[in-house]
Design an enzyme around this catalytic site. Structure first.
Site, PDB file in Angstrom:
ATOM      1  N   PRO A   1     -57.981 -21.386  19.797  1.00 16.40           N
ATOM      2  CA  PRO A   1     -58.814 -22.339  19.044  1.00 16.40           C
ATOM      3  C   PRO A   1     -57.992 -23.533  18.583  1.00 16.40           C
ATOM      4  CG  PRO A   1     -59.059 -20.095  18.202  1.00 16.40           C
ATOM      5  CD  PRO A   1     -57.917 -20.080  19.163  1.00 16.40           C
ATOM      6  N   GLU A   2     -58.505 -24.727  18.832  1.00 17.65           N
ATOM      7  CA  GLU A   2     -57.842 -25.955  18.407  1.00 17.65           C
ATOM      8  C   GLU A   2     -58.694 -26.618  17.330  1.00 17.65           C
ATOM      9  OE1 GLU A   2     -56.695 -28.271  21.880  1.00 17.65           O
ATOM     10  OE2 GLU A   2     -56.536 -26.455  23.085  1.00 17.65           O
TER      11      GLU A   2
END
Ligand code: ZN
Length: 301
Positions: free
Chosen positions: A2-3
Site C-alpha cells: 500500500p502506498e
C-alpha cells in the site's frame, strides 16, 4: 505494498467508523508486530481510550487516542477493515483461492488477524497481515511526528510546494531517478506503483541519473507525482493482490494504470511494447519510446 493513495483511501473510510469511538478491548494476537512498547502493557493502556483522529503521514496511518498515538504501517500485505461485531461472514473466504481470485469483503478473523480493536457501539477494527511485514507502534502523547520512523519523512506530495522541492533534488547524485522517488526522506508516500506511473507521465526514463535532470524536468516530474497520486485516490487505490479498502472491497485504479504491471503489453500512448526491468532493486516498467534514456537536447541549429 500500500502506498499513499491506498493508505489515504483507508484513512478516509475509517474516519467515520472510528472517530469518537472508545476502545473496549485491544486484542494483540501477534505481539512481535508491536515495536517500542511492551506488548504485555498494550491492552491495558488502550482500554478505555477514545479514538480522537485518524491521520495519514506518508504510508503511515496514525490513530490519535486520548493519551497515546497508535502508528500503523501496513507493510506488504496489511489490511485494515472496520466490521461490526455481528457482521455476517462471507462464505467465499472458506474456499481455497489464490492471487487475483481472492474474494472481496471483510475477511473473517483468522490466523492472519493480528490486532482486533473492539469498540463501543458494536464496532471493530481488524488488522490482518498474511506476510507480517506490517508494524504497530504505540507512543505516549501526540508527538508521533517526532518518532524516528516518521521524523525524517520528506514532504507530503499533495501538500508540498513544487518550487520548494525542486531545489532538494541532490545535484551531484548518480542514483537513478526512480530510486530517489522511492526514498521516503525525499518524498513521503511514493512506492513502486506510483513511481513508475509518475515517470511515465513525465516522460522520464526510470534510470536517468538524478544529476542530469533539468529544473523543468524536475517540475514536470513532481507534478506527475501529484497527478498519479490524485488519480490513485480518486479510484480508491490499486489492488493487484492484497490491498483492500476498509469495507473489504478492491480499489479501482489497477485497470487504469499506464505502465505498472503491464510489462510486455503495448504502451497506451504509442503502442510500443513496454519494457520490464529492475531499477533500484524493484521491478520497473517503462515505455522505451515515451521515456527515452538520453536527456532531451536542443536540436543543433
Ligand atoms: Zn509509449
Amino acid at each position: 505494498m500500500p502506498e499513499l493513495p491506498e493508505v489515504e483511501t483507508i484513512r478516509r473510510a475509517l474516519v467515520e467508523p472510528l472517530t469518537g469511538r472508545r476502545i473496549l478491548l485491544a486484542e494483540l494476537r501477534l505481539p512481535r508486530l508491536l515495536l517500542g512498547f511492551p506488548a504485555a502493557d498494550f491492552s491495558a493502556k488502550l482500554k478505555g481510550q477514545k479514538i480522537r483522529a485518524v491521520i495519514r503521514r506518508g504510508k503511515y496511518l496514525v490513530l490519535e487516542l486520548d493519551k497515546y498515538a497508535l502508528i500503523v504501517h501496513l507493510g506488504m500485505t496489511g489490511q485494515l477493515t472496520a466490521a461490526s461485531r455481528d457482521a455476517t461472514e462471507n462464505p467465499n473466504f472458506h474456499k481455497t483461492v489464490t492471487g487475483l481470485q481472492k474474494p472481496v469483503g471483510v475477511h473473517p478473523v483468522d490466523k492472519h488477524t493480528h490486532l482486533i480493536l473492539h469498540l463501543d457501539q458494536g464496532g471493530r477494527l481488524l488488522f490482518r497481515d498474511p506476510r507480517t511485514f506490517g508494524k504497530l507502534v504505540l507512543v505516549p502523547g501526540h508527538k508521533w511526528r517526532e518518532h524516528p520512523r516518521l521524523s525524517k519523512l520528506g514532504p507530503e506530495p499533495l501538500e508540498m510546494k513544487i518550487a520548494e522541492v525542486v531545489p532538494t533534488f541532490p545535484k551531484d547524485s548518480i542514483r537513478p531517478v526512480k530510486a530517489l522517488l522511492l526514498d521516503q526522506e525525499f518524498l513521503a508516500g511514493v512506492g513502486n506503483i506510483y513511481a513508475d506511473e509518475a515517470l511515465f507521465l513525465a516522460g522520464i526514463h526510470p534510470r536517468r541519473k538524478v544529476k542530469t535532470l533539468k529544473p523543468a524536468e524536475k517540475t514536470v516530474l513532481l507534478k506527475a507525482v501529484q497527478s498519479v497520486l490524485r488519480k490513485g485516490i480518486k479510484y480508491q487505490g490499486t489492488t493487484f493482490s492484497d490491498y483492500r479498502k476498509p469495507d473489504g472491497g478492491k480499489g479501482g485504479n489497477y485497470e487504469r494504470l499506464m505502465v505498472y504491471g503491464r510489462g510486455g503489453m503495448p504502451c497506451r500512448i504509442c503502442g510500443t511494447t513496454l519494457h520490464k526491468t529492475v531499477v533500484a532493486q524493484r521491478g520497473t516498467v517503462f515505455c522505451p519510446l515515451c521515456q527515452p534514456l538520453a536527456s532531451p537536447r536542443k536540436k543543433p541549429v
